[in-house]
Write a protein that holds these residues in place. Structure first.
Motif, PDB file in Angstrom:
ATOM      1  N   PRO A  88      -5.890 -11.244   7.679  1.00  0.00           N
ATOM      2  CA  PRO A  88      -5.186 -12.028   8.695  1.00  0.00           C
ATOM      3  C   PRO A  88      -4.405 -11.241   9.732  1.00  0.00           C
ATOM      4  CG  PRO A  88      -4.130 -12.264   6.539  1.00  0.00           C
ATOM      5  CD  PRO A  88      -5.354 -11.441   6.332  1.00  0.00           C
ATOM      6  N   THR A  89      -4.059  -9.994   9.481  1.00  0.00           N
ATOM      7  CA  THR A  89      -3.247  -9.263  10.459  1.00  0.00           C
ATOM      8  C   THR A  89      -3.749  -7.833  10.631  1.00  0.00           C
ATOM      9  OG1 THR A  89      -1.634  -8.270   8.944  1.00  0.00           O
ATOM     10  CG2 THR A  89      -1.178 -10.527   9.641  1.00  0.00           C
ATOM     11  N   THR A 142      -1.798  -5.233  10.749  1.00  0.00           N
ATOM     12  CA  THR A 142      -1.061  -4.398   9.809  1.00  0.00           C
ATOM     13  C   THR A 142      -1.749  -4.399   8.446  1.00  0.00           C
ATOM     14  OG1 THR A 142       1.037  -4.665  10.955  1.00  0.00           O
ATOM     15  CG2 THR A 142       1.161  -4.191   8.611  1.00  0.00           C
ATOM     16  N   ALA A 143      -2.182  -5.572   8.009  1.00  0.00           N
ATOM     17  CA  ALA A 143      -2.917  -5.641   6.744  1.00  0.00           C
ATOM     18  C   ALA A 143      -4.206  -4.845   6.829  1.00  0.00           C
ATOM     19  CB  ALA A 143      -3.216  -7.092   6.379  1.00  0.00           C
ATOM     20  N   VAL A 189       0.609   2.648  12.855  1.00  0.00           N
ATOM     21  CA  VAL A 189       0.751   2.852  11.398  1.00  0.00           C
ATOM     22  C   VAL A 189       1.959   3.701  11.055  1.00  0.00           C
ATOM     23  CG1 VAL A 189      -1.691   2.552  10.783  1.00  0.00           C
ATOM     24  CG2 VAL A 189      -0.852   4.835  11.390  1.00  0.00           C
ATOM     25  N   GLU A 249       4.921  -0.765  11.513  1.00  0.00           N
ATOM     26  CA  GLU A 249       4.391  -1.670  10.505  1.00  0.00           C
ATOM     27  C   GLU A 249       5.332  -1.804   9.311  1.00  0.00           C
ATOM     28  OE1 GLU A 249       0.239  -0.469  10.019  1.00  0.00           O
ATOM     29  OE2 GLU A 249      -0.229  -1.325  11.984  1.00  0.00           O
ATOM     30  N   ALA A 287       4.361  -0.921   5.830  1.00  0.00           N
ATOM     31  CA  ALA A 287       3.207  -1.495   5.117  1.00  0.00           C
ATOM     32  C   ALA A 287       2.213  -0.417   4.689  1.00  0.00           C
ATOM     33  CB  ALA A 287       2.520  -2.570   5.970  1.00  0.00           C
ATOM     34  N   LEU A 345       1.536  -0.360   0.733  1.00  0.00           N
ATOM     35  CA  LEU A 345       0.258  -0.792   0.155  1.00  0.00           C
ATOM     36  C   LEU A 345      -0.587   0.378  -0.327  1.00  0.00           C
ATOM     37  CD1 LEU A 345      -0.719  -3.826   2.420  1.00  0.00           C
ATOM     38  CD2 LEU A 345       0.336  -3.835   0.171  1.00  0.00           C
ATOM     39  N   LEU A 390      -8.230  -5.086  -3.669  1.00  0.00           N
ATOM     40  CA  LEU A 390      -7.044  -4.587  -2.963  1.00  0.00           C
ATOM     41  C   LEU A 390      -6.462  -5.671  -2.064  1.00  0.00           C
ATOM     42  CD1 LEU A 390      -8.488  -1.100  -1.988  1.00  0.00           C
ATOM     43  CD2 LEU A 390      -6.539  -1.471  -3.526  1.00  0.00           C
ATOM     44  N   ALA A 423      -2.871  -8.092  -2.636  1.00  0.00           N
ATOM     45  CA  ALA A 423      -1.785  -8.137  -1.648  1.00  0.00           C
ATOM     46  C   ALA A 423      -1.684  -9.505  -0.976  1.00  0.00           C
ATOM     47  CB  ALA A 423      -2.001  -7.046  -0.609  1.00  0.00           C
ATOM     48  N   GLY A 424      -2.452 -10.482  -1.473  1.00  0.00           N
ATOM     49  CA  GLY A 424      -2.346 -11.839  -0.933  1.00  0.00           C
ATOM     50  C   GLY A 424      -3.105 -12.054   0.356  1.00  0.00           C
ATOM     51  N   HIS A 425      -4.141 -11.248   0.616  1.00  0.00           N
ATOM     52  CA  HIS A 425      -4.805 -11.307   1.921  1.00  0.00           C
ATOM     53  C   HIS A 425      -6.185 -11.950   1.917  1.00  0.00           C
ATOM     54  CE1 HIS A 425      -1.802  -9.505   4.395  1.00  0.00           C
ATOM     55  NE2 HIS A 425      -1.603  -8.549   3.532  1.00  0.00           N
TER      56      HIS A 425
END
Lengths: 351, 351, 351, 351
Positions: free
Chosen positions: D57-58, D60-61, D85, D89, D92, D96, D227, D231-233
């Motif tokens: 979604p992003t 940064t992710a 980076v 961010e 992040a 991560l 991965l 991280a909920g992605h």
């Protein structure tokens, strides 16, 4: 009459002596010293194969870092519900593996069975994202119930793990006690039975602070130094652990210590059973005794100075479960436990 | 003639003796023993205030865990570009603080200045999400360049940090050397100057493996035991660290060790400068000497058995920077360094 | 006849329309736009108190980040054994909370009871380092068994949690379905009953990708933006979530969707029970039906194109457990489920 | 006259239309739907090789998760000091990747050079534990200074990275703008030049919320789903990203958007330079303009409603550095920027 834990003892005489012997002189730091190198080589002899050995300061670090060497995102590690990695390490195994789950599974006498393991692993099928991916099996040897896996039992569990290609870790915080009990060799109850990585504990059996992580398969320890350093576990004066292990392994001292502790536990167990007051929750196969005792006996023992701990009777059912005026105790013997202590305790218990 | 590092030495005699003295007898594990309690109380005397003290096995763990007690999501910790926390801990400070940044800042002689710190902090304004949030200042005392912050310099830096309410951490891996050099008290260069938490190192100055994290403000250490255990850093036989510190702190032994190491460094530096061959990259204020030497002198010293290390000349400019046939060395003295070694080294250097 | 999951549907018409409506024009990024601000204010009305609201892209992120706002080192969060946070998030709750444990507890119909919760919490006594520290209670509303906690049940569980001062989190991935079922207000089954933080799901009930984390206590969300950004969960074009929620919340659309989905589930359940072929594993209180059906019926349904999933019969005992030629199914209805689909499915099931 | 950022725009018409088009109907969740599969296949055509594609979604992710697929304990990733980076961010990438360092390096015009990279990598020699291990190179394309790496420049940097066998990541948040500028193909400035993994950004160039991580080497994305989920992605309604990309990639729409944005930036830059008031800090090669303007001009523009941002003049020296009454601005054009806006802005700037 201190039976609280085997880590209440200090260092055994040969360990303390070895440390004194190596206290002077300048040698390379961070493991480059000759003593560290020779002690590490000693482990390969002991296990009858070329092993990679890393020293770490605590058993919790040994377990969590060993698992981290095989960690997967969303990984699940299977262990007995009573295992130290599952209950007693303040989430170190979860933390140092970036959130792996430790799934505690049931099993009589603190031991996993292949059927239970297979069934739990099946709940995490290959490719299923939500349930994560199977990542490891951790066996505690001796178990937290004072029992010992036979080589054959380890093999059967390892076969289940290997069917999905996951690591088999052994938490050997009481490895020496288990080894004595097993009657086999160190190799027999580790790599020959399918163990990939071992937390080899020295601290509970006569060392100050000496634990080793031992990799049995070439290359699998290649990232361990970094994993260890990243968590603050690389000791600059490596020889201080090496010296302890030198004293520990010399002339079978570690086995003598374990043999003694196991014998004291046996004597304690036999005496308690003979007393008629006690029944044993689990078989005594190492240096721990788990008797169910009447509360008035426990009170009497404590009044006389015995240092003893009640233990949660998790998993006890039927006649083994403590009744209304009873409690389950954990009594731990160590290299420092004396026959006199045991006899005095038994005499007091008998009233 | 080993000047490679102060962690090449083993344990000093009083430390080794204290450890032997406490090796027998059964006492509570995990820090509940009388020796641990009394040694911890000793630290409060030493620092002239009630401190919370936690033992950890390594300096890297001390630093990273101390910072983790104050960690913020997206946090940024400021340190000198040469600091151990920034360069030499294999990302332990980043890892144990869940990814905090350690921003290395410039500064002459390995020391930060208030202006540079303020300017760097301003790049992370309050409420700005992208750049993260300011989280801490970490000062190395003595610095990685062998220099020492005065109480006044620490105060000035701490004032900048406090203007944004961030923690002031001191990496005291060589705290004793800095203390001797400063001429003040332990309190003067820590909490009285604005330091909130200190990594108090014993290992480099005569201990085997003894580091303490010291919190100066009540309550700020309340989660430390959990942070430490979660990372595998709680030692079960706590008295083995306590015993080392007992020997270390007794009768000013730790200060004697540091005084000796500093004096050896001074003698080495003076001799090198006198030789005409060497110039010093940075002032010698503790137990480290950083001379720039001609390659042929370095080769000669090595041929005669000197164990010496080249050092990256980061930050050296102008006449201090090594020329074509020169190199920067780091020479570290310890409690175990002898006058004879120093004199022999100087004689060899002089040719 | 797709009953696989409520996330197989796309966006409902009012949600899609709102998104189209707001697709043009330039507005501040990262949540500073007027639409985001007004939609956030709408949540305070909805919950009858001032709430802090944060948009995140997934339900897993909502749960794991909400828990991370209250995370403790060595923390333990209690949830039902079937909870999404415990089983279905690939360790996101463990990972984003730095290794907190999610302890799955038993309980009939997918619901925790105060007694079971209290007993589990007692295994982590205050100050005990090994077992970690109690950190949170997570309730799934509606549960993974398709049941719904009453306000009174939530209160009773929250009281147990509050007795140790731990956070009460609600996973409201199907909050709308639960709310309709409860007959109360959104406030009644959240903060008035002791909930501190809510994962408010929109995705399963008509949104594309819209989840909100809602803090009910002032200040507790103060670090959330950083926690969210650090994990990559801050959406630059915030209005795209805001727009979905605008359409979702307008004129009770979200409640209409949930009412419809619940009614379809009711109709499906009633029809199946009437058929005589099926029995229900758990009461149908939201939009999910868990029937045990004969294998030949399942095969027939699939042959006719029904998309249905078998479900692990964990916790089913006695007459509810599937027999030899039976299986447990999970049938999920959504805003997009039609009466025709349900009737056709029932007709096929009846043979 | 909004030049604040390209993420202030909403969705472009074809993207919004595609999303509407796919809003109804039930399809498998979690990426099993036909649209997701066909759009992923489309990326292989686009890059002229078989790629593995994952939606997140992003941006940064995308960056942090891409790096996490190659993370090492104690790993160090090299990037330009201005890189997103490294600076923007909120840690992040550190979080991560379990604490990897992002080392920001200098370089003119926001671009790294092989010499600077090689020199920085040499400070982390193989086997050195303290300094960690080299782990990756991250290139921002277009850069944060609005410049673009040529294929040849990427190749030269990748060669340095590959000499130590570390991953080459490209942050393509503005990949389309860079691609238009480069004049080559998508393959030319990625895998053909040595890029292993790409963050392919759609959000800044016309999408709502659509980013893809693209692996060019078979198998390297094998753990990415885990991965990402950890991280909920993982988005359950995957088609909502797929639909955006369908509209985005159709008929060269994404390139049209970027071509337009770049042209607007060019027009803006040329006009400003012609005005005599401005000089450019860095060459304008994509959709961003960095002019140094007199404060009174900036004030005039703002008074007339221009939304413009000052930018830290990091790295600017000599005549390009802002003087006393000047400031550096960042002006960003997007698909939604109009000629009229640009002309009005230029007219106002000219006074």
């Amino acid at each position: 009459m201190i039976f609280a834990s085997d880590n209440w003892a200090g260092a055994s005489a040969p360990v303390a002596a070895a440390l004194s012997r190596h206290s002077t002189g300048l040698v390379p730091a961070y493991g480059g010293d000759p003593l560290t190198l020779s002690v590490k080589a000693r482990f390969s002899e002991l296990f009858e194969c070329n092993v990679e050995v890393f020293f770490v300061p605590t058993g919790t670090a040994a377990n969590a870092l060993a698992l981290s060497a095989y960690a997967k995102p969303g990984g699940v590690v299977f262990a007995h519900a009573t295992a130290h990695v599952a209950n007693d390490e303040c989430n170190a195994p979860e933390f140092l593996t970036m959130g792996q789950k430790i799934r505690g599974l049931p099993g009589a006498n603190g031991k996993l069975t292949p059927a239970v393991l297979a069934s739990a692993m099946a709940e995490h099928p290959d490719g299923d994202l939500n349930s994560g991916q199977v990542a490891g099996l951790s066996l505690t040897q001796a178990t937290e119930c004072g029992t010992v896996y036979t080589a054959k039992e380890i093999r059967a569990l390892a076969d289940v793990a290997k069917s999905r290609d996951i690591v088999v870790h052994m938490d050997g915080a009481r490895f020496a006690n288990a080894l004595i009990s097993s009657g086999g060799s160190a190799a027999d109850i580790t790599w020959r039975a399918g163990v990939d990585v071992l937390s080899f504990g020295g601290t509970k059996n006569g060392c100050w602070c000496a634990e080793a992580v031992i990799f049995f398969n070439p290359g699998e320890g290649s990232q361990f130094r970094y994993l260890s350093k990243r968590a603050g576990h690389i000791l600059s004066k490596s020889r201080f652990v090496a010296a302890q292990f030198e004293g520990y392994l010399e002339d079978g001292h570690w086995l003598d210590n374990a043999r003694h502790a196991n014998a004291m536990a046996r004597r304690l167990a036999d005496g308690l059973v003979r007393s008629g007051f006690a029944r044993l929750a689990w078989p005594v196969e190492a240096n721990e005794v788990f008797p169910v005792l009447p509360t008035h006996v426990i009170n009497r023992l404590r009044a006389e100075g015995a240092v003893i701990r009640e233990w949660p009777p998790a998993g006890l059912e039927g006649h083994t479960a403590p009744g209304a005026d009873e409690a389950l105790l954990r009594l731990v013997c160590s290299f420092a436990t004396t026959e006199e202590e045991v006899e005095r305790f038994l005499a007091l218990a008998a009233g």
